[in-house]
Design a protein around this motif. Structure first.
Motif, PDB file in Angstrom:
ATOM      1  N   SER A   4     113.381 146.833  43.740  1.00 60.53           N
ATOM      2  CA  SER A   4     113.561 147.323  42.368  1.00 60.53           C
ATOM      3  C   SER A   4     112.858 146.430  41.347  1.00 60.53           C
ATOM      4  N   PHE A   5     112.647 145.147  41.695  1.00 61.42           N
ATOM      5  CA  PHE A   5     111.942 144.239  40.791  1.00 61.42           C
ATOM      6  C   PHE A   5     110.429 144.250  41.034  1.00 61.42           C
ATOM      7  N   LEU A   6     110.017 144.471  42.272  1.00 63.29           N
ATOM      8  CA  LEU A   6     108.600 144.411  42.610  1.00 63.29           C
ATOM      9  C   LEU A   6     107.861 145.721  42.362  1.00 63.29           C
ATOM     10  N   LEU A   7     108.529 146.834  42.566  1.00 63.10           N
ATOM     11  CA  LEU A   7     107.851 148.126  42.534  1.00 63.10           C
ATOM     12  C   LEU A   7     107.332 148.558  41.159  1.00 63.10           C
ATOM     13  N   PRO A   8     108.112 148.473  40.085  1.00 64.90           N
ATOM     14  CA  PRO A   8     107.569 148.935  38.790  1.00 64.90           C
ATOM     15  C   PRO A   8     106.296 148.220  38.348  1.00 64.90           C
ATOM     16  N   PRO A   9     106.240 146.877  38.380  1.00 63.33           N
ATOM     17  CA  PRO A   9     104.977 146.244  37.968  1.00 63.33           C
ATOM     18  C   PRO A   9     103.830 146.545  38.933  1.00 63.33           C
ATOM     19  N   LEU A  10     104.132 146.639  40.221  1.00 65.13           N
ATOM     20  CA  LEU A  10     103.088 146.940  41.200  1.00 65.13           C
ATOM     21  C   LEU A  10     102.520 148.338  40.981  1.00 65.13           C
ATOM     22  N   LEU A  11     103.377 149.324  40.774  1.00 61.45           N
ATOM     23  CA  LEU A  11     102.905 150.685  40.557  1.00 61.45           C
ATOM     24  C   LEU A  11     102.141 150.830  39.250  1.00 61.45           C
ATOM     25  N   LEU A  12     102.640 150.227  38.184  1.00 57.34           N
ATOM     26  CA  LEU A  12     101.945 150.307  36.906  1.00 57.34           C
ATOM     27  C   LEU A  12     100.586 149.621  36.984  1.00 57.34           C
ATOM     28  N   GLY A  13     100.547 148.419  37.532  1.00 60.71           N
ATOM     29  CA  GLY A  13      99.275 147.704  37.670  1.00 60.71           C
ATOM     30  C   GLY A  13      98.309 148.435  38.580  1.00 60.71           C
ATOM     31  N   SER A  14      98.833 149.022  39.651  1.00 61.68           N
ATOM     32  CA  SER A  14      97.981 149.768  40.578  1.00 61.68           C
ATOM     33  C   SER A  14      97.381 151.004  39.904  1.00 61.68           C
ATOM     34  N   LEU A  15      98.179 151.724  39.152  1.00 64.61           N
ATOM     35  CA  LEU A  15      97.666 152.913  38.463  1.00 64.61           C
ATOM     36  C   LEU A  15      96.624 152.549  37.415  1.00 64.61           C
ATOM     37  N   ILE A  16      96.850 151.481  36.688  1.00 60.31           N
ATOM     38  CA  ILE A  16      95.882 151.061  35.668  1.00 60.31           C
ATOM     39  C   ILE A  16      94.582 150.605  36.326  1.00 60.31           C
ATOM     40  N   CYS A  17      94.689 149.778  37.373  1.00 61.44           N
ATOM     41  CA  CYS A  17      93.485 149.333  38.086  1.00 61.44           C
ATOM     42  C   CYS A  17      92.767 150.509  38.739  1.00 61.44           C
ATOM     43  N   ALA A  18      93.529 151.414  39.320  1.00 60.84           N
ATOM     44  CA  ALA A  18      92.926 152.579  39.974  1.00 60.84           C
ATOM     45  C   ALA A  18      92.141 153.409  38.970  1.00 60.84           C
ATOM     46  N   LEU A  19      92.736 153.674  37.840  1.00 54.35           N
ATOM     47  CA  LEU A  19      92.060 154.483  36.829  1.00 54.35           C
ATOM     48  C   LEU A  19      90.841 153.757  36.262  1.00 54.35           C
ATOM     49  N   PHE A  20      90.982 152.478  35.969  1.00 55.63           N
ATOM     50  CA  PHE A  20      89.866 151.711  35.402  1.00 55.63           C
ATOM     51  C   PHE A  20      88.693 151.642  36.371  1.00 55.63           C
ATOM     52  N   PHE A  21      88.951 151.207  37.607  1.00 52.29           N
ATOM     53  CA  PHE A  21      87.854 151.036  38.557  1.00 52.29           C
ATOM     54  C   PHE A  21      87.282 152.373  39.033  1.00 52.29           C
ATOM     55  N   ALA A  22      88.099 153.410  39.081  1.00 52.27           N
ATOM     56  CA  ALA A  22      87.590 154.731  39.452  1.00 52.27           C
ATOM     57  C   ALA A  22      86.653 155.261  38.369  1.00 52.27           C
ATOM     58  N   CYS A  23      87.057 155.146  37.113  1.00 50.42           N
ATOM     59  CA  CYS A  23      86.179 155.582  36.012  1.00 50.42           C
ATOM     60  C   CYS A  23      84.908 154.740  35.960  1.00 50.42           C
ATOM     61  N   LEU A  24      85.051 153.442  36.142  1.00 46.28           N
ATOM     62  CA  LEU A  24      83.884 152.561  36.125  1.00 46.28           C
ATOM     63  C   LEU A  24      82.911 152.922  37.248  1.00 46.28           C
ATOM     64  N   SER A  25      83.423 153.142  38.437  1.00 43.76           N
ATOM     65  CA  SER A  25      82.542 153.489  39.559  1.00 43.76           C
ATOM     66  C   SER A  25      81.897 154.847  39.345  1.00 43.76           C
ATOM     67  N   PHE A  26      82.634 155.806  38.780  1.00 43.29           N
ATOM     68  CA  PHE A  26      82.069 157.118  38.473  1.00 43.29           C
ATOM     69  C   PHE A  26      80.885 156.978  37.525  1.00 43.29           C
ATOM     70  N   LEU A  27      81.080 156.217  36.454  1.00 40.33           N
ATOM     71  CA  LEU A  27      80.010 156.044  35.476  1.00 40.33           C
ATOM     72  C   LEU A  27      78.819 155.284  36.050  1.00 40.33           C
ATOM     73  N   ILE A  28      79.084 154.249  36.828  1.00 34.92           N
ATOM     74  CA  ILE A  28      77.990 153.459  37.411  1.00 34.92           C
ATOM     75  C   ILE A  28      77.186 154.298  38.386  1.00 34.92           C
ATOM     76  N   ILE A  29      77.849 155.013  39.273  1.00 34.55           N
ATOM     77  CA  ILE A  29      77.131 155.837  40.257  1.00 34.55           C
ATOM     78  C   ILE A  29      76.346 156.933  39.545  1.00 34.55           C
ATOM     79  N   ASN A  30      76.942 157.541  38.544  1.00 34.13           N
ATOM     80  CA  ASN A  30      76.267 158.587  37.789  1.00 34.13           C
ATOM     81  C   ASN A  30      74.992 158.044  37.128  1.00 34.13           C
ATOM     82  N   GLN A  31      75.099 156.896  36.485  1.00 35.89           N
ATOM     83  CA  GLN A  31      73.931 156.325  35.810  1.00 35.89           C
ATOM     84  C   GLN A  31      72.895 155.811  36.803  1.00 35.89           C
ATOM     85  N   LEU A  32      73.322 155.189  37.901  1.00 35.01           N
ATOM     86  CA  LEU A  32      72.369 154.746  38.916  1.00 35.01           C
ATOM     87  C   LEU A  32      71.613 155.929  39.522  1.00 35.01           C
ATOM     88  N   TRP A  33      72.306 157.023  39.729  1.00 33.12           N
ATOM     89  CA  TRP A  33      71.665 158.209  40.287  1.00 33.12           C
ATOM     90  C   TRP A  33      70.609 158.736  39.309  1.00 33.12           C
TER      91      TRP A  33
END
Length: 177
Positions: free
Chosen positions: A126-155
């Motif tokens: 109960s103490f570990l899960l909320p920060p882990l899930l929030l941080g994971s979702l933020i990192c997932a969204l940030f790095f997914a958008c970043l990779s999308f933009l980088i691959i799109n521009q490199l292409w």
């Protein structure tokens, strides 16, 4: 070019479509974007694969494949990218996600003492899960958008560079006697 290299490693689409264990999907696997290497499908595949790899859940490859079907992204690339979070990189990734979640929630850092018991899991989860899930979702969204933009521009850059080289070669051929 990376496209030629990727084509060598990609599975044959006909074999995948005709695989006995995938027949329940019907004609879903007949979408051309699932196996073509174009800017749109590869950019989407990077978004899907990297987003899923940051989620602390089991079955990441299956989820990435389902999301690739849903978003019409390149299926093999989406499924392969989840292996960024492998047993070697997973602890560092999820610890960084946990620390980001703690920072965003402004929660205090608790000392970590691991015990392999049901009591420890139920009390600490109960103490570990909320920060882990929030941080994971933020990192997932940030790095997914970043990779999308980088691959799109490199292409786009690679295509324009290839076209520029074609024009230069054509001009050279015209100038030669």
């Amino acid at each position: 070019m990376a496209k030629k290299l990727l084509k060598r490693w990609m599975p044959d689409p006909a074999k995948v479509r005709n695989h006995a264990s995938l027949q329940f999907l019907g004609t879903v696997l007949h979408d051309p974007n699932l196996f073509h290497l174009n800017r749109t499908s590869v950019s989407r595949a990077f978004f899907v694969g990297i987003f899923i790899c940051f989620l602390p859940i089991p079955g990441q490859m299956g989820l990435a494949a389902l999301c690739a079907l849903w978003f019409r992204a390149n299926l093999p690339i989406s499924a392969a990218l989840v292996w960024i979070s492998n047993p070697v990189t997973m602890p560092a990734m999820f610890y960084a996600c946990y620390k980001l979640g703690l920072w965003i929630l402004n929660a205090p850092h608790r000392p970590f003492h691991f015990e392999l018991s049901i009591e420890w899991i139920t009390s600490e989860l109960s103490f570990l899960l909320p920060p882990l899930l929030l941080g994971s979702l933020i990192c997932a969204l940030f790095f997914a958008c970043l990779s999308f933009l980088i691959i799109n521009q490199l292409w786009r850059w690679n295509v324009s560079k290839t076209w520029q080289k074609r024009i230069e070669d054509r001009l050279k051929r015209k100038q030669q006697p």
